[in-house]
Design an enzyme around this catalytic site. Sequence first.
Site, PDB file in Angstrom:
ATOM      1  N   TYR A 142       0.818  -1.217   0.000  1.00 27.73           N
ATOM      2  CA  TYR A 142       0.000   0.000   0.000  1.00 27.73           C
ATOM      3  C   TYR A 142       0.850   1.265   0.000  1.00 27.73           C
ATOM      4  CZ  TYR A 142      -4.121  -2.859   1.105  1.00 27.73           C
ATOM      5  OH  TYR A 142      -5.140  -3.777   1.060  1.00 27.73           O
ATOM      6  N   ASP A 252     -10.746  -8.762   7.594  1.00 24.01           N
ATOM      7  CA  ASP A 252     -12.145  -8.632   7.179  1.00 24.01           C
ATOM      8  C   ASP A 252     -12.825  -9.994   7.121  1.00 24.01           C
ATOM      9  OD1 ASP A 252     -12.000  -5.918   7.042  1.00 24.01           O
ATOM     10  OD2 ASP A 252     -12.094  -5.763   4.876  1.00 24.01           O
TER      11      ASP A 252
END
Length: 367
Positions: A142, A252
């Site tokens: 990222y 998640d």
Amino acid sequence: MSNPSLLILPGDGIGKEVMAEVRRIIEWFGDKRSLTFDVSEDLVGGAAYDVHGTPLHDDTMAKAQEVDAVLLGAVGGPDYDNLDFSVKPERGLLRLRKEMDLFANLRPAQCFDALADFSSLKRDIVSGLDIMIVRELTSGSYFGEPRGIFEEDGQRVGINTQRYTEAEIDRVARSAFELARRRNNRVVSMEKANVMESGILWREVMEKVHQEYQDVELSHMYADNGAMQLVRAPKQFDVIVTDNLFGDILSDCAAMLTGSLGMLPSASLGAPMENGRPKAMYEPVHGSAPDIAGQGKANPSACILSFAMALRYSFDAGEEATRLETAVEKVLADGVRTADLMQTEEAQPVSTSQMGDAILAALDASL
């Protein structure tokens, strides 16, 4: 001795409503447990943009660097969808993480027994689930360079670079081992050492740091197998540590094992400050839920449990954190439900403030 300091950033949407209930909890600890905080409040996200034209004012950033912990509600909403990327509400959150150097993201996945039937998995697989995922938060694919969309041989190419230094892996490894010592002394490190050089380095550094934590059991697992194991037999895990990209996906996945995003807190921790406490920000996993904002329907539990994490990791008040977590669990066991926790339309859901009332009553009963 001064009180510990806490900066509250309610943010947007339901962030303001759920944070109001957290403030009631904070007041309860001051009144009933002589645990008092110096609380300040400021703007972040769309709320900050509306006033300052930026999702995080420099003065707010400075406050965040000075306090013992930051408690954030939620950011974002459709009113800000057309803003330039540089001033979108989420940029305020990312700036806080980056400039506070919050490199270890703690995402617990705990399935309260009263909510075990909410999971898409069978009750016996998730009932009693209590795992912690430690995600490296400030490096990896990222943030690695080069990155971007480029022209190459007449066609566009998208590039993101997976990059980790030994120091970046070392510090998140230590966070995971220290956390495991507070739990069940087991860490599973997940990467892709079979196909990625960064994964090879990750595994080597984990093994090196482990030499200082021989009381903690360390094992390794490829991240794709880890994803499969999370939905096959999640209770085999205690602490999982992984990189930024895999951590985003795996946390998640683990979150949905519990059946409700409205119940999940998180913590982002950095290096120790002069007082020995880590720089820290706590926030619920859920978003700003603009579709129900201002209607008193939001579940404040995730934000309240985020404050419980602050009690444990920033304020050395583990006993009080357990008291608060137990109060939330009791309320659920008693059948108190906000709308997001309703499986049928036969019962009447409670409002945001009524859920807060119930948790406060459970806290009173714990004395």
